[in-house]
Design a protein around this motif. Structure first.
Motif, PDB file in Angstrom:
ATOM      1  N   ARG A 120      12.993 -36.787  51.261  1.00 52.40           N
ATOM      2  CA  ARG A 120      12.615 -36.757  50.421  1.00 52.40           C
ATOM      3  C   ARG A 120      13.273 -37.285  49.247  1.00 52.40           C
ATOM      4  O   ARG A 120      13.993 -37.051  48.005  1.00 52.40           O
ATOM      5  CB  ARG A 120      12.399 -35.448  50.667  1.00 52.40           C
ATOM      6  CG  ARG A 120      11.822 -34.396  50.958  1.00 52.40           C
ATOM      7  CD  ARG A 120      11.938 -33.333  51.098  1.00 52.40           C
ATOM      8  NE  ARG A 120      13.295 -32.290  51.458  1.00 52.40           N
ATOM      9  CZ  ARG A 120      14.389 -31.763  52.081  1.00 52.40           C
ATOM     10  NH1 ARG A 120      13.547 -30.201  51.564  1.00 52.40           N
ATOM     11  NH2 ARG A 120      15.003 -31.230  53.143  1.00 52.40           N
ATOM     12  N   THR A 178      16.425 -35.658  41.033  1.00 53.57           N
ATOM     13  CA  THR A 178      15.967 -34.691  42.381  1.00 53.57           C
ATOM     14  C   THR A 178      15.377 -35.287  43.917  1.00 53.57           C
ATOM     15  O   THR A 178      15.883 -34.383  44.727  1.00 53.57           O
ATOM     16  CB  THR A 178      14.240 -34.310  41.764  1.00 53.57           C
ATOM     17  OG1 THR A 178      13.569 -34.450  41.894  1.00 53.57           O
ATOM     18  CG2 THR A 178      14.787 -33.386  40.164  1.00 53.57           C
ATOM     19  N   ASP A 190      11.844 -35.417  45.448  1.00 56.38           N
ATOM     20  CA  ASP A 190      12.228 -33.835  44.970  1.00 56.38           C
ATOM     21  C   ASP A 190      12.850 -33.447  46.220  1.00 56.38           C
ATOM     22  O   ASP A 190      11.685 -33.325  47.427  1.00 56.38           O
ATOM     23  CB  ASP A 190      11.022 -33.349  44.504  1.00 56.38           C
ATOM     24  CG  ASP A 190      12.038 -32.027  43.518  1.00 56.38           C
ATOM     25  OD1 ASP A 190      12.113 -31.550  44.064  1.00 56.38           O
ATOM     26  OD2 ASP A 190      10.398 -32.264  43.200  1.00 56.38           O
ATOM     27  N   LYS A 191      14.115 -33.567  46.560  1.00 61.25           N
ATOM     28  CA  LYS A 191      14.854 -32.388  47.353  1.00 61.25           C
ATOM     29  C   LYS A 191      14.521 -30.801  47.575  1.00 61.25           C
ATOM     30  O   LYS A 191      14.825 -30.364  48.323  1.00 61.25           O
ATOM     31  CB  LYS A 191      16.337 -33.313  48.024  1.00 61.25           C
ATOM     32  CG  LYS A 191      16.588 -32.585  46.115  1.00 61.25           C
ATOM     33  CD  LYS A 191      18.238 -33.054  46.712  1.00 61.25           C
ATOM     34  CE  LYS A 191      19.118 -32.643  45.329  1.00 61.25           C
ATOM     35  NZ  LYS A 191      20.895 -33.380  45.243  1.00 61.25           N
ATOM     36  N   ASN A 192      14.027 -30.587  46.256  1.00 61.41           N
ATOM     37  CA  ASN A 192      13.960 -28.869  45.882  1.00 61.41           C
ATOM     38  C   ASN A 192      12.155 -28.585  47.063  1.00 61.41           C
ATOM     39  O   ASN A 192      12.546 -27.561  46.522  1.00 61.41           O
ATOM     40  CB  ASN A 192      13.831 -29.166  44.588  1.00 61.41           C
ATOM     41  CG  ASN A 192      15.021 -28.773  44.309  1.00 61.41           C
ATOM     42  OD1 ASN A 192      16.146 -28.765  45.297  1.00 61.41           O
ATOM     43  ND2 ASN A 192      15.432 -29.808  43.303  1.00 61.41           N
ATOM     44  N   ILE A 193      11.708 -29.679  47.203  1.00 61.25           N
ATOM     45  CA  ILE A 193      10.398 -29.363  47.953  1.00 61.25           C
ATOM     46  C   ILE A 193      10.092 -29.345  48.665  1.00 61.25           C
ATOM     47  O   ILE A 193      11.206 -30.475  49.391  1.00 61.25           O
ATOM     48  CB  ILE A 193       9.239 -29.873  47.418  1.00 61.25           C
ATOM     49  CG1 ILE A 193       9.419 -31.095  47.277  1.00 61.25           C
ATOM     50  CG2 ILE A 193       8.966 -29.050  45.575  1.00 61.25           C
ATOM     51  CD1 ILE A 193       8.733 -31.540  45.766  1.00 61.25           C
ATOM     52  N   SER A 194       9.703 -29.432  49.953  1.00 59.80           N
ATOM     53  CA  SER A 194       9.455 -29.200  51.296  1.00 59.80           C
ATOM     54  C   SER A 194       8.644 -30.382  51.899  1.00 59.80           C
ATOM     55  O   SER A 194       9.376 -31.295  52.831  1.00 59.80           O
ATOM     56  CB  SER A 194       8.688 -27.674  52.261  1.00 59.80           C
ATOM     57  OG  SER A 194       7.926 -27.982  52.130  1.00 59.80           O
ATOM     58  N   PRO A 229       7.610 -22.831  40.386  1.00 66.22           N
ATOM     59  CA  PRO A 229       9.071 -22.897  41.078  1.00 66.22           C
ATOM     60  C   PRO A 229       9.319 -20.974  40.287  1.00 66.22           C
ATOM     61  O   PRO A 229      10.499 -20.694  40.567  1.00 66.22           O
ATOM     62  CB  PRO A 229       9.933 -23.426  40.240  1.00 66.22           C
ATOM     63  CG  PRO A 229       9.742 -23.599  38.831  1.00 66.22           C
ATOM     64  CD  PRO A 229       8.206 -23.794  38.733  1.00 66.22           C
ATOM     65  N   ASN A 277       5.616 -36.622  49.837  1.00 67.54           N
ATOM     66  CA  ASN A 277       7.191 -35.562  48.809  1.00 67.54           C
ATOM     67  C   ASN A 277       6.575 -36.373  47.352  1.00 67.54           C
ATOM     68  O   ASN A 277       6.503 -36.004  46.681  1.00 67.54           O
ATOM     69  CB  ASN A 277       8.898 -36.172  49.602  1.00 67.54           C
ATOM     70  CG  ASN A 277       9.111 -35.578  48.209  1.00 67.54           C
ATOM     71  OD1 ASN A 277      10.051 -36.482  47.463  1.00 67.54           O
ATOM     72  ND2 ASN A 277       9.413 -34.336  48.819  1.00 67.54           N
ATOM     73  N   ASP A 288      16.872 -37.059  47.217  1.00 66.59           N
ATOM     74  CA  ASP A 288      17.896 -37.202  48.675  1.00 66.59           C
ATOM     75  C   ASP A 288      18.010 -37.508  48.645  1.00 66.59           C
ATOM     76  O   ASP A 288      19.648 -37.864  49.490  1.00 66.59           O
ATOM     77  CB  ASP A 288      16.655 -35.982  49.835  1.00 66.59           C
ATOM     78  CG  ASP A 288      16.237 -37.443  50.681  1.00 66.59           C
ATOM     79  OD1 ASP A 288      16.156 -39.079  49.490  1.00 66.59           O
ATOM     80  OD2 ASP A 288      15.797 -37.180  51.230  1.00 66.59           O
TER      81      ASP A 288
END
Length: 349
Positions: free
Chosen positions: A264, A341, A267-271, A55, A289, A343
């Protein structure tokens, strides 16, 4: 460059290593437990640091470099897909090769060699290296290098098939242009010492082009003609071209659709997303995900056999002693990650 071929496309249980944080409950079937800090989802083994997204890496500000089209790849890709469309109009003679080639990517290049999520004895490694060669999506060494780079630098210019540049680029466009300088720079830093030390992988790397041409193009065309009297056109356009293009596109969907469409929960922080349709076509690779959250899990999914033929295959190989030391993330670690993390789309059993 994009490929070595013409182009690159990016059960009884024996010993299962369980990654857990925090520790909870007893272990079944002789599973081996590895400890992991509950505060993060990072790899607990030093040799797997290149599987985990970094990150701290950010793209430099400013416009991206001008695209340099690789016309050889563009022309070959168009011809392949035109041939595959013609093949659809013919009567298929065999579908076994689809599954065989798919395993060469999913169980071989991806789960075994890229992420080291399990170990395989020599007969299984030979089977998978042949299947991978027939899949014709670049040799295991270069496929793994690009895939580890994708995980470590996801959604940046250093990601070979950065989904931030759109569906088409993530799907096939990345193969039709020169690699972004950041891909070359960061890819050259990825640790590949494990594959350099594996003689079978290095043997494939040395003789990849002739081996891939024979196994992927020549044999699927010649064998049906001479062994059961198939016409040349049927042999060329169905088990060869149509099969090849189908395997390519299913693999590419993991890079495109599974990074753009779906939930997701981990982890909602990745695509990367959970995409059931991709999982159906890609033998279990659509739980994406989860896979990016826990790249060291041999099942690439929380649910093992659920819409996951590759996991079923690996478990069958474990049942006969050809696969072992399968890594599995504990339920406690999964729930902790979801809470931290996710969603909010996760539905408990």
């Amino acid at each position: 460059e994009p490929g070595h071929l013409f182009f690159q496309a990016s059960c009884s249980y024996r010993t299962t290593t369980t990654t857990t944080a925090p520790p909870s409950g007893g272990l079944k079937n002789g599973e081996e437990k590895l400890e992991q800090t509950p505060q993060d989802g990072e790899d607990i083994r030093p040799e797997m640091k290149d599987d985990i997204r970094d990150p701290t890496y950010q793209d430099e500000e400013g416009p991206p470099p001008k695209l340099e089209y690789v016309w050889r790849n563009i022309i070959l890709m168009v011809l392949l897909h035109v041939g595959a469309l013609y093949g659809i109009t013919l009567v298929p003679s065999s579908s076994f090769l689809l599954f065989f080639c798919g395993l060469g990517i999913t169980a071989g290049a991806h789960r075994l060699w890229s992420h080291r999520t399990y170990k395989a004895r020599l007969p299984l490694r030979v089977f998978l290296i042949i299947a991978n060669t027939m899949a014709f999506q670049n040799d295991v060494y270069e496929w793994t290098r690009d895939h580890r780079t994708h995980h470590k630098f996801s959604d940046t210019h250093a990601d070979p098939h950065n989904s931030g540049r759109g569906f088409f680029f993530a799907h096939v466009g990345w193969l039709l242009v020169r690699k972004h300088p950041a891909v070359k720079e960061k890819g050259s830093l990825v640790n590949m010492s494990d594959l350099k030390a594996e003689k079978l992988v290095m043997f494939q790397w040395r003789y990849y082009i002739p081996a891939a041409l024979v196994t992927s193009l020549v044999l699927p065309t010649v064998v049906p003609c001479y062994c059961w009297g198939e016409t040349f056109l049927h042999s060329l356009f169905i088990p060869t071209i149509l099969r090849y293009v189908m395997v390519l596109n299913v693999t590419w969907l993991v890079n495109s659709a599974a990074h753009l469409y779906g939930y997701r929960p981990y982890d909602k922080n990745i695509s990367s997303r959970e995409n059931i349709l991709v999982s159906v076509g890609a033998l279990g690779e659509g739980f994406h995900n989860y896979h990016h959250a826990f790249p060291y899990d041999y099942s690439t999914s929380e649910y093992r056999w659920h819409i996951n033929l590759t996991t079923f295959f690996i478990d069958c190989m474990a049942a006969i002693g050809l696969a072992y030391d399968r890594k599995k993330v504990s339920k406690a670690s999964v729930l902790a990650r979801i809470e931290r993390t996710g969603d909010g789309s996760y539905k408990s059993d």
